[in-house]
Every structure is written in structure tokens, then in C-alpha cells.
Motif scaffolding. Sequence first.
Motif, short mmCIF file in Angstrom:
data_model
loop_
_atom_site.label_atom_id
_atom_site.label_comp_id
_atom_site.label_asym_id
_atom_site.label_seq_id
_atom_site.Cartn_x
_atom_site.Cartn_y
_atom_site.Cartn_z
N SER A 276 0.85 -1.19 0.00
CA SER A 276 0.00 0.00 0.00
C SER A 276 0.88 1.24 0.00
N PRO A 277 0.47 2.29 -0.67
CA PRO A 277 1.29 3.51 -0.77
C PRO A 277 1.34 4.23 0.57
N PRO A 278 2.42 5.01 0.80
CA PRO A 278 2.49 5.80 2.04
C PRO A 278 1.43 6.90 2.03
N GLU A 279 1.02 7.30 3.20
CA GLU A 279 0.01 8.35 3.29
C GLU A 279 0.54 9.68 2.78
N GLY A 280 1.84 9.95 2.96
CA GLY A 280 2.42 11.20 2.48
C GLY A 280 1.95 12.39 3.29
N THR A 281 2.28 13.58 2.80
CA THR A 281 1.88 14.81 3.47
C THR A 281 1.04 15.65 2.52
N LYS A 282 0.28 16.54 3.09
CA LYS A 282 -0.60 17.39 2.31
C LYS A 282 0.22 18.42 1.53
N HIS A 283 -0.07 18.57 0.24
CA HIS A 283 0.65 19.52 -0.61
C HIS A 283 0.00 20.89 -0.52
N SER A 284 0.82 21.91 -0.25
CA SER A 284 0.29 23.27 -0.21
C SER A 284 0.08 23.78 -1.63
N ARG A 285 -0.92 24.61 -1.81
CA ARG A 285 -1.21 25.21 -3.12
C ARG A 285 -0.96 26.71 -3.04
N LEU A 286 -0.57 27.26 -4.16
CA LEU A 286 -0.30 28.69 -4.24
C LEU A 286 -1.57 29.49 -3.97
N CYS A 287 -1.46 30.43 -3.05
CA CYS A 287 -2.55 31.36 -2.76
C CYS A 287 -2.07 32.78 -3.03
N LEU A 288 -2.91 33.59 -3.63
CA LEU A 288 -2.58 34.98 -3.92
C LEU A 288 -3.63 35.90 -3.31
N TYR A 289 -3.18 37.06 -2.85
CA TYR A 289 -4.12 38.04 -2.31
C TYR A 289 -4.87 38.68 -3.48
N ASN A 290 -6.17 38.45 -3.51
CA ASN A 290 -7.01 38.91 -4.60
C ASN A 290 -7.79 40.13 -4.16
N SER A 291 -7.54 41.26 -4.80
CA SER A 291 -8.22 42.50 -4.41
C SER A 291 -9.73 42.42 -4.62
#
Length: 830
Positions: free
Chosen positions: A101-116
Motif C-alpha cells: 500500500s502507498p504511504p500516506e504522504g503529506t498534504k501539498h500546499s497550493r499557491l494562494c494569492l491576495y485577490n483585491s
Amino acid sequence: MAAAPAEQASSYSFILSISEEEARVKALNEYLSTRSYIQGFTFSHADVEVFRKFSGPPVDQYFHVVRWYRHIEAIYDGSSEKNDPCKLQTSKGKRVQPPWSPPEGTKHSRLCLYNSLTRNKEIFQPQNGKKVTWYCCGPTVYDASHMGHARSYISFDILRRILRDYFKFDVFYCMNITDIDDKIIKRTRQNYLFEQYRKNKSTPAQLLEDVKTASELFSVKLSETTDPDKRQMLEKIQNAVKSAFDPLQEAVQAKLPAEEISRCHEILLEEAKDLLSDWLDSKFGSQVTDNSIFSELPKFWEGEFHKDMEALNVLPPDVLTRVSEYVPEIVAFVKKIVDNGYGYVSNGSVYFDTVKFGSSEKHSYAKLVPEAVGDQKALQEGEGDLSISADRLCEKHSPNDFALWKSSKPGEPSWDSPWGKGRPGWHIECSAMAGSILGESMDIHGGGFDLRFPHHDNELAQSEAYFENDNWVRYFLHTGHLTIAGCKMSKSLKNFITIKDALQKHTARQLRLAFLMHSWKDTLDYSSNTMESAIQYEKFMNEFFLNVKDILRAPTDVTGQFQKWENQEAELNKNFYDKKAAIHEALCDNVDTRSVLEEMRSLVSQSNSYIAAKKSARQMPNRLLLENISCYLTQMLKIFGAIESDDAIGFPVGGNNQNINIESTVMPYLQVLSEFREGVRQIAREKKVTEVLQLSDALRDDILPELGVRFEDHEGLPTVVKLVDKDTLLKEREEKKKIEEEKKRKKEEAARKKQEQEAAKLAKMKIPPHEMFKSEHDKYSKFDENGFPTHDTEGKELSKGQIKKLKKLYETQEKLYKEYLQMVQNGSAN
């Protein structure tokens, strides 16, 4: 070795013949100890038969049986019924892998931008896969580019590079040049009319009269100005004109020599340029009708802008649009807005109907700054100085409406349109040009914070009125303001620093590092403190790169580069990966370069501590580990646009535009020179030839820095050779001299004070005890035969407490005086 099939079957027959389970398990354990049942094991029908005899898992004391049982159970093919022979994979020679079974791994962060558009950080999701369409508001080119421009364009260049080179988006970047605008028209006319005035060579008397007339108009303008910053700027101009006016007037009245009058004439003409230009434009502006005049100024300043951007290492856009080249598209854009019912024609101009647009169910006006609706000052600034006269304002249905197309007055450039001769409004240019290149919806729109309202809100409204949608821009990014030493910067207030002036004081890399050390969306203060922080950061990183390069230059064979890792290497490597993860998190968090640079600084500090510990222990630092770290840091700085060269490690030597790698070319010769010098120094120390040692120091301290070379001598270790910017080395040398001079001054001052203290002490020692109080007539009136005071100035006897204190002083002086007499006797008193 596994048992042969026949032998295996007979052994199992014997085991199966044992009826008692414990005895059977014991016999099986002895048998299994002689054969392999793990690596490459394929069980047979005999194994299956024995396995079926078990009522449950065997006890742990029979080690081989337990392992055999678990292995067969693991490859039982998930059957819940072990009596089902179909479920057992017993085909001869077939190898079966255990479940995986595959490892659970870690959560990948996604790019966030400040949207005016939401005033929040939002997950960045382009509309079309990895492709990002991006439009950026470019400059209005009527004067020199300043640090406010740099604030926006360096910041967006950093964001663009990170999206492209770190997050691997396919960025398509479009920028405009505003070369038709009220500011440009007015500045062009003023420059043209002032140059004509200068060419006509007015007499001193005429200039005085004209300046006097222009001052009256200027005074009216000053009295109507309510903005304190603008008022201060106008008062400054007025005072400068007066300071130049009086000397010329006095020179004319006194009939001074022509040379003196001519000198005063030129000074006044220069100081009164703004004042005279305004007056000349109000008087003759409408007579400037040649359209070509209005293209020369923006063309020149656009060229200067591109030169400035190149000097700042700002990437050019993929597409550049000029308003003057898109007039037909702008006319068509305006026409469709009118046809869609959101625009109206009034007296040859076309205005956007904000009321009708805002009342539409599928549209919203002022998405970015809804609270600013009705701000007439901001709206009028958006319309331009030439478009806010009373007759213009009366043409609108609502004060909040804005011009899409302006009918041209005399003295303004014009183009044909269905509504007559005119020119584009300011906001419409971006909508038409961006729409023609990027279509009905773009991923990112960027600009300065001060453009949010009315410019960008009006852009959104007219574009969504044209496309009949509600999503012309998905993410609106606005860079923060730039202040100068805490003060507001403004070209109109003449409170600005040009990019060229800034580059005279600091390098493009230092400016970029200063911007990287601040959030792209917040206010940045351009000050000496800000730049000093950037300079020190650059120096800190550069020293690390130079130290690593020196370590990597140490000779070693092919296998020698692979060194054994100890705890120190493992710890540094763990820190390295922790920092990479932290940097990734920071970049995902609205491209937080400020935190990134701090994480990079921390990684360098940890690496420096590792290098120092290794050198202290006379051990060679791990080359590959340090190379990996320095290459990563270099790559990050390349992504940020702070390094332009192809060098794998560190900042380029000798500038970014070198055709050859100076370091790789000259370093072998410098290394030979360093080793030769070290050998000479060794001999000179042994033979005690100080002159040679002095020459060696002079080579290090005086000669090599002039060539951009630094030799660092370390006791018991080889000399470190570094190629450093010449100016940096000379500055370091001057600072070192200042420090040494200050040390010398302090040493001399300390010696002088010590000498004075010793002289004062000696002078005190020379006083006999019976004389020490007699001079203090302001305290005492009577003394005994030993010179000891008995009465104060009022004739009263001294108290016991006073006498006790004075006796202590007297006894101390007796000791000092005896020491002095002893010194005189020994001949040591001076």
C-alpha cells in the motif's frame, strides 16, 4: 537450500501422520529449519495440507513454524476460507508478492494569492491548465520613470518569475504603454511653448513682465489648492521664482554689466519654467494643432522607460500595446458598449452609464472599492486635468459616469470616430487592448494600489459591459505604495527619485533585494535604512558563496569528493530540507518573499556554523553537501531575478554582461600567487625578515583590492582567495582604516588620560599633610599646629563626625606623602 519435491513430500507425509498437534508442530519446526521458506518461496500442495491442519496460529516458541505460517497466510490471496483450494496460489514456479500500500504522504500546499476582488488570499487556479494570462497596467510616459514605477514593475517581475520558474506556470504577460493622455497632452504643449519662448530670447525686462503676469495666474492656482502636499510644492516653486526674480530686477535697475544681467536672466528663466509653462499653455495651448508634436514626447520617454526596466533586470512583456496603435480597436470597443446599452453620446463625447450598469442584475459596479463610489475628487483625477471643466461635467447623466471617448478641443490630438473627432478616455484603453489580446476573461490583472478606484473599477465595468460577463478578471493584484523616508512620493508633487538616480547609488540587485525583503502588497519605505539592510543581506550571501567556492577549489581526487557523513552532516542536511519546505510554504502563502529571504539567511547561518566547526576541528567540510545548498540558494536568487548569470554558485564576478567566466579564468593564477606568497611568508617568519612580511601584507591590503581580489589569512589554514567587486573591497578597506584610526585615537586618548591621572596623583602626593587643608578657607577658619582644621568658617568647632572624616583624609595623605618622599629618595619622582 530448499528441499527437493520428493524429499519435501515424504517429510510432510511423516509430519501429517503425527496425530498430536503439538508433536506435529515440533516436527514441522525441525523440518523447516533445514529449508528456505521466505526468499522466493513458492508453497506446494504438501504445504497446503499441513497448513490446513492448524486450528489457529502456532505459539511463538516454534520460531520457524510461526514465520512459515505467517508467510503462507500473507500470500493466501485474501481468502477468508482456507479450506477453499481454489483460493490458494500453488501453481508450480509462480512467485507471489506480498500486499503493498502507498504511504500516506503529506498534504501539498497550493499557491494562494491576495485577490483585491475579495480582499483575501485565494487559491490560485488558472482557467486553462497551467497557462496564465496576465495583463499589467504600464506607465503613462510623459516624464522620467521613478521609484514608484520600480515598486510596481520589479514586484510584478518577481511574481511573474516565481509563477513561471518556480511553480512552472506558462505565463503570457501583456503590458500597455499609455501614450495618449491628458497629462501627456498638457506636458507636450507646455514643453513646446516654453521652448518656443526660449528661442524667441525675450529681453530681461520682458521676462520680468511675463513672470509677473504668470505669477498672478499661479497665485490663483495656489489659493484654490487645498491638498497640503500639493500646496507645499506650489509654495516651494513660488519662493524659488521670487528668489530668482529679485536679483534680475535689481541687476536691470542698477544697470549692471550685460554678463551679470544675462546670468540672472538664465537663472530666472529656469526657475520660472513651470510657472511660465502653465501661463503659456493657458494663453496659446489651443493653437498647438500638429498631431506629430504629441507623439514625440511619449516616444522619447517610452524609450527611457524600457532602458530603465532593462537596467533593473525586469523581463520585457510578451506583448506590448500602445494606445496610439489601438485607436480603431478602442472605437469599436466603445461602439459595442453603446450598442449594449451601457454607454451614451453627449456633445461628441461618449460616457459610461454607471447607473444603468449598476442596476443590471448580472453586473456590479466598483467591485474593488465599492465604498469609493461618489468620490468626486478621485473620479475627476481619473478623467484628467483637461476633462473636468464645467462644460465637460455637465455632459454627464450622473457625476459618477466616466468618459469612454472624449471629443477633442483645439490644442488636443484627435482621431476620427462615429461621434466626431476625438480621443480615447483613460480607462477604455486597457479594456480594449487587453480584450483584443487576452479575450473575454484573463487570469491576472496587475497594477499599483492607487489604481484600484476609479481606473480598475471602471476597467472592470466597461469590459464586462462589452463582453456581457461578470468575470473579466479572475485575480486582481495590486502592489503597495512606495514612500521616500516615510513621505508620500508623487511625480505631480515633484517628490520623487528617478530610477536612474537610484541606480547611481545602488545596484539593480540591491534594489531588488530591498523589494524582496518586503511584502509585494504592502507599503515599502525607500530609505537609507531599507537599502542598508539590502546591502548587508547581499554581502552576507556573497561571503557564503565565496567561502563555498574556496572549499570546492581545494584539490581532491574523484573519490575524495565523496566524504563520509557524520552527525554534523546529517543535521545540516535535515535543516536544508526543512528550510526548503519552509521556503515552499512561504512562496505558496501569497509569494511571501520576505519570509523566504529570512529562511535563506537562516540556512546560510547554519551552514556557516557547520563550516566553522569543521575548520576548528581541522577537518574538511563536506563538499557535496555545501555545493547542494549553495546551488539551491543561487537558483532561488536566479528565480527572483537577483542573479542573471549562468554561474552555478553565487553572484557573477565582474558584472552580468561578461562574455567570459572571469572567476574560472583568473582563479588558477591567483591560487598559485596565494601559495607562493604563503611560502614566502613562512620563510620570512622563520628568518625574521619583517620587510618581506610587510610587503606580503601590502600585497593583501593595498594592491589586490584594487584588482577586486581578497586574500584572507587564517592561522594554521590555507589562505582563502575570493573575487569580490572592486568598489566593495575599496569601501571595506576605507572602513577598516577608519576603525583602525578610531582604535588608535581611543588608545592615545586612554594613554593621555592615564598620564593626566598619574600627573594629578603625583601632584597630590607632593602636598604635605599639614598643608592639605590650609588652602580651603571657604570651609575652615582655624587649624592646630599640624595644620588640621578645628573650626568652620563661622568660628564653630567641628563636630566629632566631621573630625573623624577629616582624620581619614589626613592619614591617607600622610601615606601618599611618604610614598612621594620615598620616590624622591629613589630618584623615580618626576
